[in-house]
Design a protein around this motif. Structure first.
Motif, mmCIF file in Angstrom:
data_model
loop_
_atom_site.group_PDB
_atom_site.id
_atom_site.type_symbol
_atom_site.label_atom_id
_atom_site.label_comp_id
_atom_site.label_asym_id
_atom_site.label_seq_id
_atom_site.Cartn_x
_atom_site.Cartn_y
_atom_site.Cartn_z
ATOM 1 N N GLY A 1 0.816 -1.205 0.000
ATOM 2 C CA GLY A 1 0.000 0.000 0.000
ATOM 3 C C GLY A 1 0.847 1.250 0.000
ATOM 4 N N VAL A 2 0.242 2.350 -0.438
ATOM 5 C CA VAL A 2 0.908 3.657 -0.451
ATOM 6 C C VAL A 2 -0.079 4.708 0.042
ATOM 7 N N GLY A 3 0.457 5.800 0.567
ATOM 8 C CA GLY A 3 -0.401 6.889 1.019
ATOM 9 C C GLY A 3 0.181 8.228 0.610
ATOM 10 N N ILE A 4 -0.683 9.167 0.262
ATOM 11 C CA ILE A 4 -0.237 10.540 -0.029
ATOM 12 C C ILE A 4 -1.066 11.458 0.867
ATOM 13 N N PRO A 5 -0.405 12.143 1.807
ATOM 14 C CA PRO A 5 -1.168 12.954 2.769
ATOM 15 C C PRO A 5 -1.619 14.294 2.185
ATOM 16 N N ALA B 1 7.061 8.252 7.748
ATOM 17 C CA ALA B 1 7.142 9.191 6.613
ATOM 18 C C ALA B 1 6.009 10.210 6.698
ATOM 19 N N LEU B 2 4.827 9.750 7.127
ATOM 20 C CA LEU B 2 3.669 10.645 7.265
ATOM 21 C C LEU B 2 3.979 11.741 8.292
ATOM 22 N N THR C 1 -4.874 17.273 -4.032
ATOM 23 C CA THR C 1 -4.511 16.029 -4.720
ATOM 24 C C THR C 1 -4.597 16.199 -6.240
ATOM 25 N N THR C 2 -3.507 15.845 -6.927
ATOM 26 C CA THR C 2 -3.551 15.896 -8.395
ATOM 27 C C THR C 2 -4.196 14.609 -8.924
ATOM 28 N N LEU C 3 -4.620 14.653 -10.180
ATOM 29 C CA LEU C 3 -5.222 13.469 -10.796
ATOM 30 C C LEU C 3 -4.202 12.329 -10.854
ATOM 31 N N GLU C 4 -2.956 12.711 -11.113
ATOM 32 C CA GLU C 4 -1.889 11.704 -11.179
ATOM 33 C C GLU C 4 -1.710 11.012 -9.822
ATOM 34 N N GLU C 5 -1.732 11.787 -8.739
ATOM 35 C CA GLU C 5 -1.590 11.204 -7.390
ATOM 36 C C GLU C 5 -2.782 10.316 -7.051
#
Ligand SMILES: NC(=O)c1ccc[n+]([C@@H]2O[C@H](COP(=O)([O-])OP(=O)(O)OC[C@H]3O[C@@H](n4cnc5c(N)ncnc54)[C@H](O)[C@@H]3O)[C@@H](O)[C@H]2O)c1
Length: 256
Positions: free
Chosen positions: A92-96, A197-198, A102-106
């Motif tokens: 899994g991955v997370g982008i805070p 990392a978060l 949030t971009t469409l790519e993210e």
């Protein structure tokens, strides 16, 4: 590590096994008598994790976004070990980021790993397990798949998708009499590189880390072993009447 034999003679694939929760699950499964195929896109750490467990456990490179890699890893596992009893979708991955940032790519990246990767894994496992009329699939969702978080827009969406995909897979397999169970687990913050990392991305990482720990009524982060033991139960024959359910491992967070 204590050796009991709750997974004696079982063959398991674990994704995201190079780090954090996936790595702890692989170690717990091996200690309980399973043969474990550790998979990850991080081949260096994955190789090292498998080597630490020794034979017959092995590492196989798998980017969970790749349909062809999924088919190859499952086929190779069945060819080598004769069966596939357990799949743990742990990668899994997370982008805070919030909905505004949030971009469409993210958005697509997070869903490709967290949702599409779990779909591909469930499908590949069901195709292999139905031949033997037994199997257990455990999908690692999150409390973020149960309750919202303002700064995890794509992550919440992807983990919510896993929660309901799990139920659909469970019901399909039950209806067809395949003998395959599918359940999700929902941890709150657990001390892993992902959570570090978060916190590290915050303006004051130490304070952020402390706040994450305090967010559970039990007042601390969970450990990877605590999550691994919940997954062990769902993987074992102790849980043969349990399917389509969601196991929450959150120090009381969602009880409030
Ligand atoms: N740590 C937490 O607080 C927490 C809480 C709830 C849920 N989770 C979930 O638990 C799972 C494990 O998280 P963790 O905290 O151990 O994270 P982690 O970053 O320590 O480990 C994640 C692993 O997934 C691998 N991975 C990432 N993208 C991949 C891809 N495309 N293909 C194959 N492997 C890939 C990484 O290389 C890494 O080894 C994730 O699904 C995460 O969303 C974590």
């Amino acid at each position: 590590m204590e050796r009991t034999h709750r997974l004696k003679d079982k063959v398991a694939i674990v994704t995201g096994a190079a780090s954090g929760i996936g790595r702890a699950v692989a170690a717990r499964f091996a200690a309980e008598g399973a043969t474990v195929v550790l998979t990850d896109k991080n081949t260096a750490d994955g190789d090292e994790a498998a080597a630490a467990l020794g034979k017959p456990h092995r590492f196989a490179a798998l980017d969970v976004r790749s349909e062809t890699e999924w088919d190859a890893v499952v086929a190779d596992t069945v060819e080598r070990f004769g069966r596939l009893d357990v799949l743990v979708n742990g990668a899994g991955v997370g982008i805070p980021k919030s909905i505004e940032d949030t971009t469409l790519e993210e958005w697509r990246f997070v869903h490709a790993v967290n949702s599409e990767g779990v779909f591909l894994g469930c499908r590949a496992a069901v195709r292999a397990m139905k031949e033997q009329k037994s199997g257990s699939i455990i999908n690692v969702s999150s409390v973020a798949g149960l309750i919202g978080s303002p700064d995890l827009a794509a992550y919440c969406s992807s983990k919510g998708a896993v929660r309901l995909l799990t139920k659909s897979v469970a019901l399909h397999c039950a209806k067809r009499g395949y003998g395959i169970r599918c359940n999700s687990v929902h941890p709150s913050f657990v001390d892993t590189p992902m959570v570090r990392a978060l916190a590290g991305a915050a303006r004051d990482p130490d304070k952020a880390f402390e706040q994450l720990a305090k967010s559970a009524p039990l007042g601390r982060l969970g450990t990877v072993e605590e999550v691994a033991y919940a997954i062990l139960y769902l993987a074992s024959d102790e849980s043969t009447f349990t399917t389509g359910t969601e196991m929450v491992i959150d120090g009381g967070m969602t009880a409030t």
